[in-house]
Design a protein around this motif. Structure first.
Motif, PDB file in Angstrom:
ATOM      1  N   MET A 126       0.559  -0.837  -0.279  1.00 23.82           N
ATOM      2  CA  MET A 126       0.119  -0.059   0.230  1.00 23.82           C
ATOM      3  C   MET A 126       1.205   1.425   0.042  1.00 23.82           C
ATOM      4  SD  MET A 126      -2.719   0.726   2.456  1.00 23.82           S
ATOM      5  CE  MET A 126      -2.423   2.551   3.721  1.00 23.82           C
ATOM      6  N   THR A 127      -0.038   1.988  -0.596  1.00 25.66           N
ATOM      7  CA  THR A 127       1.417   3.660  -0.909  1.00 25.66           C
ATOM      8  C   THR A 127       0.307   4.671  -0.173  1.00 25.66           C
ATOM      9  OG1 THR A 127       0.314   4.163  -3.099  1.00 25.66           O
ATOM     10  CG2 THR A 127       2.374   2.370  -2.976  1.00 25.66           C
ATOM     11  N   GLN A 128       0.963   5.279   0.451  1.00 27.17           N
ATOM     12  CA  GLN A 128       0.382   6.998   1.290  1.00 27.17           C
ATOM     13  C   GLN A 128       0.982   8.072   0.751  1.00 27.17           C
ATOM     14  OE1 GLN A 128       0.627   6.774   5.128  1.00 27.17           O
ATOM     15  NE2 GLN A 128       0.327   8.212   4.970  1.00 27.17           N
ATOM     16  N   ASP A 129       0.218   9.111   0.029  1.00 26.19           N
ATOM     17  CA  ASP A 129       0.584  10.100  -0.185  1.00 26.19           C
ATOM     18  C   ASP A 129       1.405  10.969   0.621  1.00 26.19           C
ATOM     19  OD1 ASP A 129      -0.177   9.636  -2.725  1.00 26.19           O
ATOM     20  OD2 ASP A 129      -2.342  10.856  -2.220  1.00 26.19           O
ATOM     21  N   ALA A 130       2.394  11.699  -0.021  1.00 27.28           N
ATOM     22  CA  ALA A 130       3.577  12.266   0.790  1.00 27.28           C
ATOM     23  C   ALA A 130       2.573  13.197   1.192  1.00 27.28           C
ATOM     24  CB  ALA A 130       4.056  13.143   0.189  1.00 27.28           C
ATOM     25  N   THR A 131       3.144  13.957   2.547  1.00 25.74           N
ATOM     26  CA  THR A 131       2.654  14.435   3.282  1.00 25.74           C
ATOM     27  C   THR A 131       2.563  16.132   3.533  1.00 25.74           C
ATOM     28  OG1 THR A 131       3.031  14.454   5.315  1.00 25.74           O
ATOM     29  CG2 THR A 131       0.974  13.315   5.211  1.00 25.74           C
ATOM     30  N   PHE A 132       2.502  17.266   4.141  1.00 24.87           N
ATOM     31  CA  PHE A 132       3.248  18.364   3.752  1.00 24.87           C
ATOM     32  C   PHE A 132       4.413  18.703   5.002  1.00 24.87           C
ATOM     33  CE2 PHE A 132       3.699  23.078   5.335  1.00 24.87           C
ATOM     34  CZ  PHE A 132       3.843  23.603   4.251  1.00 24.87           C
ATOM     35  N   GLU A 133       4.029  18.188   6.239  1.00 24.64           N
ATOM     36  CA  GLU A 133       5.093  17.553   7.112  1.00 24.64           C
ATOM     37  C   GLU A 133       6.341  16.903   6.421  1.00 24.64           C
ATOM     38  OE1 GLU A 133       2.112  16.939   7.508  1.00 24.64           O
ATOM     39  OE2 GLU A 133       1.485  18.732   8.202  1.00 24.64           O
ATOM     40  N   ASP A 134       6.061  16.315   5.302  1.00 24.90           N
ATOM     41  CA  ASP A 134       7.347  14.870   5.163  1.00 24.90           C
ATOM     42  C   ASP A 134       8.881  15.539   4.002  1.00 24.90           C
ATOM     43  OD1 ASP A 134       5.896  12.970   5.863  1.00 24.90           O
ATOM     44  OD2 ASP A 134       5.346  12.264   3.724  1.00 24.90           O
ATOM     45  N   GLY A 135       8.226  16.985   4.200  1.00 25.53           N
ATOM     46  CA  GLY A 135       9.660  17.458   3.416  1.00 25.53           C
ATOM     47  C   GLY A 135       9.992  18.294   4.954  1.00 25.53           C
ATOM     48  N   ARG A 136      10.209  18.335   5.774  1.00 23.61           N
ATOM     49  CA  ARG A 136      10.440  19.312   6.713  1.00 23.61           C
ATOM     50  C   ARG A 136      11.626  19.646   6.499  1.00 23.61           C
ATOM     51  NH1 ARG A 136       8.554  15.937  11.847  1.00 23.61           N
ATOM     52  NH2 ARG A 136       6.683  15.339  10.766  1.00 23.61           N
ATOM     53  N   GLU A 137      12.744  18.581   7.194  1.00 24.81           N
ATOM     54  CA  GLU A 137      14.273  19.501   6.496  1.00 24.81           C
ATOM     55  C   GLU A 137      15.233  19.058   5.844  1.00 24.81           C
ATOM     56  OE1 GLU A 137      15.752  21.915   8.330  1.00 24.81           O
ATOM     57  OE2 GLU A 137      13.490  21.960   9.528  1.00 24.81           O
ATOM     58  N   ALA A 138      14.346  18.071   4.721  1.00 25.45           N
ATOM     59  CA  ALA A 138      15.363  17.559   3.905  1.00 25.45           C
ATOM     60  C   ALA A 138      14.907  18.193   2.840  1.00 25.45           C
ATOM     61  CB  ALA A 138      14.430  16.067   3.753  1.00 25.45           C
ATOM     62  N   PRO A 139      15.392  18.478   0.860  1.00 23.99           N
ATOM     63  CA  PRO A 139      15.088  18.512   0.446  1.00 23.99           C
ATOM     64  C   PRO A 139      14.098  18.455  -0.866  1.00 23.99           C
ATOM     65  CG  PRO A 139      17.143  17.348   0.374  1.00 23.99           C
ATOM     66  CD  PRO A 139      17.075  17.149   1.334  1.00 23.99           C
ATOM     67  N   LEU A 140      13.383  18.768  -1.125  1.00 23.41           N
ATOM     68  CA  LEU A 140      12.125  18.583  -1.852  1.00 23.41           C
ATOM     69  C   LEU A 140      12.230  17.948  -3.081  1.00 23.41           C
ATOM     70  CD1 LEU A 140       9.445  21.528  -1.086  1.00 23.41           C
ATOM     71  CD2 LEU A 140       9.873  19.447  -0.224  1.00 23.41           C
ATOM     72  N   ASN A 141      11.855  16.788  -3.642  1.00 20.71           N
ATOM     73  CA  ASN A 141      11.986  16.357  -4.619  1.00 20.71           C
ATOM     74  C   ASN A 141      10.143  15.944  -5.081  1.00 20.71           C
ATOM     75  OD1 ASN A 141      12.551  15.345  -7.177  1.00 20.71           O
ATOM     76  ND2 ASN A 141      14.155  14.226  -6.516  1.00 20.71           N
ATOM     77  N   LEU A 142       9.202  17.315  -5.882  1.00 19.58           N
ATOM     78  CA  LEU A 142       8.064  16.563  -6.422  1.00 19.58           C
ATOM     79  C   LEU A 142       7.844  16.434  -7.674  1.00 19.58           C
ATOM     80  CD1 LEU A 142       6.343  18.770  -2.926  1.00 19.58           C
ATOM     81  CD2 LEU A 142       7.179  16.606  -2.878  1.00 19.58           C
ATOM     82  N   GLY A 143       6.647  15.558  -7.812  1.00 18.35           N
ATOM     83  CA  GLY A 143       6.265  16.149  -8.976  1.00 18.35           C
ATOM     84  C   GLY A 143       5.032  16.298  -9.282  1.00 18.35           C
ATOM     85  N   ALA A 144       3.853  16.929 -10.464  1.00 16.66           N
ATOM     86  CA  ALA A 144       3.117  17.351 -10.837  1.00 16.66           C
ATOM     87  C   ALA A 144       2.423  16.325 -11.624  1.00 16.66           C
ATOM     88  CB  ALA A 144       2.478  18.284 -10.080  1.00 16.66           C
ATOM     89  N   VAL A 145       1.625  15.576 -11.880  1.00 22.25           N
ATOM     90  CA  VAL A 145       1.129  15.267 -12.978  1.00 22.25           C
ATOM     91  C   VAL A 145      -0.890  15.697 -13.003  1.00 22.25           C
ATOM     92  CG1 VAL A 145       2.301  13.303 -13.001  1.00 22.25           C
ATOM     93  CG2 VAL A 145       0.604  12.848 -12.417  1.00 22.25           C
ATOM     94  N   ASP A 146      -1.156  16.375 -11.556  1.00 19.73           N
ATOM     95  CA  ASP A 146      -2.808  16.646 -12.268  1.00 19.73           C
ATOM     96  C   ASP A 146      -3.006  18.310 -11.452  1.00 19.73           C
ATOM     97  OD1 ASP A 146      -2.940  15.850  -9.359  1.00 19.73           O
ATOM     98  OD2 ASP A 146      -3.863  14.164  -9.752  1.00 19.73           O
ATOM     99  N   ALA A 147      -4.106  18.946 -11.499  1.00 22.17           N
ATOM    100  CA  ALA A 147      -4.557  19.765 -11.688  1.00 22.17           C
ATOM    101  C   ALA A 147      -4.121  19.987  -8.817  1.00 22.17           C
ATOM    102  CB  ALA A 147      -5.745  20.597 -11.271  1.00 22.17           C
ATOM    103  N   ASP A 148      -4.651  18.480  -8.568  1.00 20.83           N
ATOM    104  CA  ASP A 148      -3.954  18.756  -7.595  1.00 20.83           C
ATOM    105  C   ASP A 148      -3.165  18.819  -6.878  1.00 20.83           C
ATOM    106  OD1 ASP A 148      -7.239  18.732  -6.913  1.00 20.83           O
ATOM    107  OD2 ASP A 148      -7.176  16.659  -6.890  1.00 20.83           O
ATOM    108  N   ASP A 149      -2.473  17.620  -7.779  1.00 19.72           N
ATOM    109  CA  ASP A 149      -0.419  17.678  -7.179  1.00 19.72           C
ATOM    110  C   ASP A 149      -0.033  19.125  -7.396  1.00 19.72           C
ATOM    111  OD1 ASP A 149      -0.901  15.054  -6.871  1.00 19.72           O
ATOM    112  OD2 ASP A 149      -0.139  14.329  -9.348  1.00 19.72           O
ATOM    113  N   LEU A 150      -0.348  20.232  -8.956  1.00 24.56           N
ATOM    114  CA  LEU A 150      -0.138  21.108  -8.701  1.00 24.56           C
ATOM    115  C   LEU A 150      -0.017  22.013  -7.897  1.00 24.56           C
ATOM    116  CD1 LEU A 150       1.613  22.588 -11.006  1.00 24.56           C
ATOM    117  CD2 LEU A 150      -0.853  23.295 -11.983  1.00 24.56           C
ATOM    118  N   LYS A 151      -1.213  21.957  -6.714  1.00 23.28           N
ATOM    119  CA  LYS A 151      -1.901  22.648  -6.683  1.00 23.28           C
ATOM    120  C   LYS A 151      -0.473  22.489  -4.882  1.00 23.28           C
ATOM    121  CE  LYS A 151      -6.527  23.023  -6.791  1.00 23.28           C
ATOM    122  NZ  LYS A 151      -7.967  21.989  -6.501  1.00 23.28           N
ATOM    123  N   ILE A 152      -0.317  21.533  -4.041  1.00 22.28           N
ATOM    124  CA  ILE A 152       0.687  21.816  -3.542  1.00 22.28           C
ATOM    125  C   ILE A 152       2.210  22.217  -4.031  1.00 22.28           C
ATOM    126  CG2 ILE A 152       1.913  20.085  -2.362  1.00 22.28           C
ATOM    127  CD1 ILE A 152      -0.147  17.805  -2.759  1.00 22.28           C
TER     128      ILE A 152
END
Length: 156
Positions: A1-27
């Motif tokens: 089972m996979t779980q979406d990343a949360t806002f808190e997951d990015g705390r001190e680590a460098p971000l590396n995110l992708g967006a393939v839909d409008a909801d992803d792009l909002k983040i």
């Protein structure tokens, strides 16, 4: 089972995110709000169908601001599948211009195609025609103390 990343997951680590839909792009939009960049750090490569920005991004996700103060980090914002780029309210000849990104939005066209809109402070905007939405945001430097020493404030 996979779980979406949360806002808190990015705390001190460098971000590396992708967006393939409008909801992803909002983040990604929320994380790049108030990013600043020189106009010279904006690149479109038609042959690769890629548009990129090197941003000085405010670290909205940083929970340690009370310890070390507000921080920024340089990040690459890359949009793939770009068919064309249009701008409004930007003088690309003025190489000293510093732009501020307010928001990223996606307007769906036919099938997966549409437009990625980059709204800039001062009534500027970029409109990228895309065959399909594919956006990445990747931190490429260590965080540094924000030169202003303050978090951006939209209440003033």
């Amino acid at each position: 089972m996979t779980q979406d990343a949360t806002f808190e997951d990015g705390r001190e680590a460098p971000l590396n995110l992708g967006a393939v839909d409008a909801d992803d792009l909002k983040i990604i939009s929320s994380l790049t709000q108030d990013a600043v960049f020189p106009i010279t750090e904006m690149t479109w490569r038609p042959g690769q169908r890629r548009f990129g920005l090197l941003l000085n991004r405010f670290r909205w996700e940083d929970r340690g601001r009370d310890r070390h103060g507000p921080e920024r980090v340089q990040s690459l914002l890359v949009v793939d599948n770009v068919l064309g780029v249009a701008s409004q309210g930007i003088d690309r000849r003025d190489k000293d211009t510093i732009l501020s990104l307010l928001a990223l939005d996606f307007e769906l066209g036919t099938e997966d195609a549409g437009h990625v809109l980059l709204t800039l402070a001062g009534d500027g905007a970029l409109r990228l025609a895309v065959e399909a939405l594919e956006v990445t945001l990747k931190d490429v430097t260590r965080p540094y103390r924000a030169p202003s020493g303050k978090a951006p404030d939209h209440d003033a």
